[in-house]
Design an enzyme around this catalytic site. Structure first.
Site, PDB file in Angstrom:
ATOM      1  N   ARG A   8       0.967  -1.277   0.066  1.00  0.00           N
ATOM      2  CA  ARG A   8      -0.182   0.164  -0.372  1.00  0.00           C
ATOM      3  C   ARG A   8       0.878   0.867   0.094  1.00  0.00           C
ATOM      4  O   ARG A   8       0.537   2.550  -0.890  1.00  0.00           O
ATOM      5  CB  ARG A   8      -0.894   0.474   1.171  1.00  0.00           C
ATOM      6  CG  ARG A   8      -0.541   0.056   2.969  1.00  0.00           C
ATOM      7  CD  ARG A   8      -1.502   0.073   3.939  1.00  0.00           C
ATOM      8  NE  ARG A   8      -0.716   0.176   4.697  1.00  0.00           N
ATOM      9  CZ  ARG A   8      -0.833   0.144   6.343  1.00  0.00           C
ATOM     10  NH1 ARG A   8      -1.989   1.312   6.084  1.00  0.00           N
ATOM     11  NH2 ARG A   8      -0.409   0.001   7.357  1.00  0.00           N
ATOM     12  N   SER A  35      -5.132   5.093   5.771  1.00  0.00           N
ATOM     13  CA  SER A  35      -4.878   3.678   5.399  1.00  0.00           C
ATOM     14  C   SER A  35      -4.766   2.810   4.485  1.00  0.00           C
ATOM     15  O   SER A  35      -3.746   2.186   3.928  1.00  0.00           O
ATOM     16  CB  SER A  35      -5.645   2.676   6.114  1.00  0.00           C
ATOM     17  OG  SER A  35      -6.186   3.228   7.058  1.00  0.00           O
ATOM     18  N   GLU A  56     -19.291   3.169   0.398  1.00  0.00           N
ATOM     19  CA  GLU A  56     -18.068   2.696  -0.868  1.00  0.00           C
ATOM     20  C   GLU A  56     -19.290   2.627  -1.837  1.00  0.00           C
ATOM     21  O   GLU A  56     -18.472   2.758  -3.111  1.00  0.00           O
ATOM     22  CB  GLU A  56     -17.725   1.725  -0.246  1.00  0.00           C
ATOM     23  CG  GLU A  56     -17.063   1.704   0.896  1.00  0.00           C
ATOM     24  CD  GLU A  56     -17.650   1.641   2.102  1.00  0.00           C
ATOM     25  OE1 GLU A  56     -18.831   1.120   2.392  1.00  0.00           O
ATOM     26  OE2 GLU A  56     -17.241   1.440   2.775  1.00  0.00           O
ATOM     27  N   PHE A  81     -14.322  -3.965   1.607  1.00  0.00           N
ATOM     28  CA  PHE A  81     -15.517  -2.869   1.550  1.00  0.00           C
ATOM     29  C   PHE A  81     -15.511  -2.540  -0.356  1.00  0.00           C
ATOM     30  O   PHE A  81     -16.909  -2.705  -0.356  1.00  0.00           O
ATOM     31  CB  PHE A  81     -15.627  -2.082   2.462  1.00  0.00           C
ATOM     32  CG  PHE A  81     -15.896  -2.257   3.817  1.00  0.00           C
ATOM     33  CD1 PHE A  81     -15.856  -3.492   4.331  1.00  0.00           C
ATOM     34  CD2 PHE A  81     -14.233  -1.418   4.374  1.00  0.00           C
ATOM     35  CE1 PHE A  81     -15.762  -3.165   5.582  1.00  0.00           C
ATOM     36  CE2 PHE A  81     -13.412  -1.808   5.744  1.00  0.00           C
ATOM     37  CZ  PHE A  81     -14.855  -3.057   6.388  1.00  0.00           C
ATOM     38  N   ASP A 115      -7.994  -7.004  13.379  1.00  0.00           N
ATOM     39  CA  ASP A 115      -9.120  -6.309  13.300  1.00  0.00           C
ATOM     40  C   ASP A 115     -10.013  -7.331  13.140  1.00  0.00           C
ATOM     41  O   ASP A 115     -11.133  -7.439  13.316  1.00  0.00           O
ATOM     42  CB  ASP A 115      -8.795  -5.492  11.520  1.00  0.00           C
ATOM     43  CG  ASP A 115      -9.328  -3.876  12.283  1.00  0.00           C
ATOM     44  OD1 ASP A 115      -8.568  -3.439  13.713  1.00  0.00           O
ATOM     45  OD2 ASP A 115      -8.805  -2.836  11.823  1.00  0.00           O
ATOM     46  N   ARG A 165      -2.028  -4.945   3.731  1.00  0.00           N
ATOM     47  CA  ARG A 165      -1.531  -3.849   4.969  1.00  0.00           C
ATOM     48  C   ARG A 165       0.010  -3.634   4.978  1.00  0.00           C
ATOM     49  O   ARG A 165       0.395  -3.304   5.415  1.00  0.00           O
ATOM     50  CB  ARG A 165      -2.472  -3.990   5.860  1.00  0.00           C
ATOM     51  CG  ARG A 165      -2.399  -3.560   7.428  1.00  0.00           C
ATOM     52  CD  ARG A 165      -3.083  -4.053   8.906  1.00  0.00           C
ATOM     53  NE  ARG A 165      -2.224  -3.355  10.014  1.00  0.00           N
ATOM     54  CZ  ARG A 165      -2.132  -3.389  11.008  1.00  0.00           C
ATOM     55  NH1 ARG A 165      -2.357  -5.297  11.533  1.00  0.00           N
ATOM     56  NH2 ARG A 165      -1.614  -2.916  12.391  1.00  0.00           N
TER      57      ARG A 165
END
Lengths: 310, 274
Positions: A8, A35, A56, A81, A115, A165
């Site tokens: 990312r 993020s 979204e 999402f 998460d 991530r």
């Protein structure tokens, strides 16, 4: 110590470069720009960045409207999402009309970690691969991500790019990645079996090859970053030569890379295939622990190869 | 193309021709959505033949106004307008919904010139319209974006996500019109899932909201002109209509939401629209 970088972060950096090169690039996010790293683009080009808020589905529609007006629209959120919540928006309003929308999602797979299950997308490759006209790319590391994002920006039509991530090991030395859309890349050659991997699993599979070498087993390793379209010719040749393939992905065993490989091989040159991926329910934990829990480590891959060549 | 027919009478006649084409297309197709196509005919006539700047000989003209049929099931009304304004060969009218036809059951931008975006899944066209309005602002174009939604469509959450974004980005180049014909497939909107007070909802979301009779051409044109003068926020026009308008036996009949007229019914309907 292996150098680590998050895909990312590479995305965020290359977006800023692309923004400087091409005024037609616009970027959208849904309240996760910090993020996904699209925030770096937003800071440089506020007039070309659109935050859709936590909405979204609307973000995908906005991206479609910008694309149909001549823009190259990058739309980012977490993989869960961006693909799960918006599947039908993507299918009907991006895929079928073949619009220039690039869905680049971070936080894919189980390495999202703590998460937990609600945020661990392990179905996104399957969802996006089934959308007409969508091309699905899963880069192995930051270096490949840079190359992929540049090619995605330059190729007309819709894409899904899957990013992670966590900081993951740098697999390619700078300038050494040979990514081409629709092509797999042979990372190392072998005699006994073939491993086809994508994303962060390429690094794990490479380590597995080292483990296997100690036991006198050699495997061909293919980085199949271009999950869709997939490299049918290379897979047919691989199936014919080895007759045994292990696939590895940080994704459900249903509908992802393993399925794409199996579909292709079954049509061209059927052979034995072992699909490694997520087949247990997701849960919270550290990325390393979760990779062990789901059986996605180098040791797991080496074990699967030994079973298949036995 | 400006003002092919400014005259209200002439626009009413074009709306009548649109309604005739809707009936002809649907009777031949044997399926489709007459009620919501007929209710939208006057609004679409006013847009395509008076208000909108567009050029059928140059469908991609950058500065054109854009029409997005978010209620994609009213495709026959859009196709009729595209036929009468010269985007689409009228000879295609008997191919609606048939295999290989450009006239898909819901509009496909890759098959029909003049269709700005493929629609059909409710709630999505309005998001695209907001994206187009953002792009027009970015490019400093004078284009105005018109989006026609259904009233039942306003039950979709995405409509309100789009509305929020339109107001947030102060898109005064966007006009959203709702064809308020009161009926959806399962019945009266207020019985199925109440949407009233509809105009107040749009106002609360940051739109300037106007309310008109959606079959009164003068009122439609006046509201569309008024929308041009409103700055700093998007405009909403609640157009009160009658489902099945123009065909007596279809008016206010929920069954004609999604059932095509039989050949006998079509003959009767065309006689009324002669």
């Amino acid at each position: 110590m292996v150098e680590k970088a998050a895909t990312r972060d590479a995305y965020g950096k290359v977006l800023v470069e692309l923004g400087k090169e091409n005024p037609n690039i616009v970027v959208l996010d849904a309240d996760l720009s910090g993020s996904t790293r699209t925030g770096w683009f937003a800071k440089e080009f506020p007039e070309r960045f659109f935050n859709a808020g936590i909405a979204e589905q609307n973000m995908i529609g906005l991206a479609a409207g910008l694309a149909v007006s001549g823009k190259i629209a990058f739309a980012s959120s977490f993989a869960m999402f961006a693909t799960g919540r918006c599947w039908e928006q993507i299918r009907n309003t991006v895929g079928y009309p073949r619009l220039n929308v690039k869905i680049v999602a971070s936080h894919a797979g189980v390495t999202v970690g703590e998460d937990g299950a609600t945020h661990q997308a392990v179905e996104d490759i399957a969802l996006m691969r089934s959308c007409y006209n969508l091309r699905v790319i899963v880069p192995a590391d930051a270096e490949e991500t840079k190359m992929v994002i540049r090619q995605v920006a330059a190729s007309e039509g819709p894409f899904y790019v899957r990013l992670s991530r966590s900081a993951t090991p740098a697999f390619y030395a700078p300038g050494k990645c040979d990514f081409r859309l629709g092509k797999g890349s042979i990372i190392r050659e072998g005699q006994d079996a073939a491993i086809v991997a994508c994303g962060i699993m390429v690094y794990e599979a490479d380590k597995a090859c080292d483990l296997l070498a100690r036991e006198g087993i050699s495997a061909r390793l293919i980085n199949m970053a271009s999950v869709w379209p997939i490299d049918k010719d290379l897979l047919a040749e691989t199936a014919k030569k080895f007759g045994k393939i292990v696939t590895c992905e940080e994704h459900s065993v249903i509908g992802g890379l393993g399925s794409a490989v199996a579909e292709s091989v079954a049509a061209e040159c059927p052979c034995q295939i072992k699909i490694l991926g997520v087949s247990k329910p997701c849960q919270s934990g550290s990325p390393d622990e979760l990779m062990k829990y789901h059986g996605l480590t180098a040791e797991d891959i080496a074990r699967a190869v030994k079973q298949i060549v036995a | 193309m400006r003002s092919m027919a400014n005259d209200v009478k002439e626009l009413a006649d074009i709306a009548r021709k649109i309604r005739r084409l809707i009936i002809e297309m649907l009777a031949e197709a044997g399926s489709g959505h007459p009620g919501g196509s007929l209710s939208a005919a006057d609004i679409i006539a006013a847009l395509y033949f008076s208000k909108m700047r567009h050029n059928p000989r140059d469908p991609q003209w950058l500065e054109r106004d854009r029409f997005i049929l978010s209620k994609g099931h009213a495709a026959p009304a859009l196709y009729a307008a595209l036929m009468l304004s010269g985007y689409l060969d009228e000879n295609t009218k008997l191919t609606l919904r048939k295999t290989g036809s450009p006239l898909q059951g819901h509009p496909d931008m890759r098959k029909v010139s003049g269709v700005e975006i493929s629609t059909g899944s409710l709630g999505q066209g309005i998001s695209v319209a907001v994206g187009m309005a953002l792009a027009a602002k970015m490019d400093k174009l004078n284009s105005r974006i018109y989006c026609l939604t259904g009233d039942g469509e306003c039950q979709e959450g995405q409509v309100w996500e789009a509305a929020m974004a339109a107001a947030h980005y102060k898109l005064d180049n966007l006009t959203v019109i709702t064809d308020r014909n009161h009926l959806q497939i399962d019945g009266d909107t207020e019985q199925v899932m109440a949407i009233e007070p509809l105009a107040d909802k749009w106002r609360a979301f940051g739109f300037e909201a106007l309310e008109i009779d959606g079959h009164d051409i003068s009122q439609i044109l006046a509201a569309l002109d008024r929308a041009d003068t409103i700055k700093g926020k998007p405009v909403y026009i609640l157009a009160n209509t009658v489902k099945g308008k123009g065909v007596s036996f279809m008016e206010n009949k929920v069954n004609y939401h999604g059932v095509a007229p039989t050949r006998e019914e079509a003959v009767k309907a065309l006689a009324e629209l002669a």
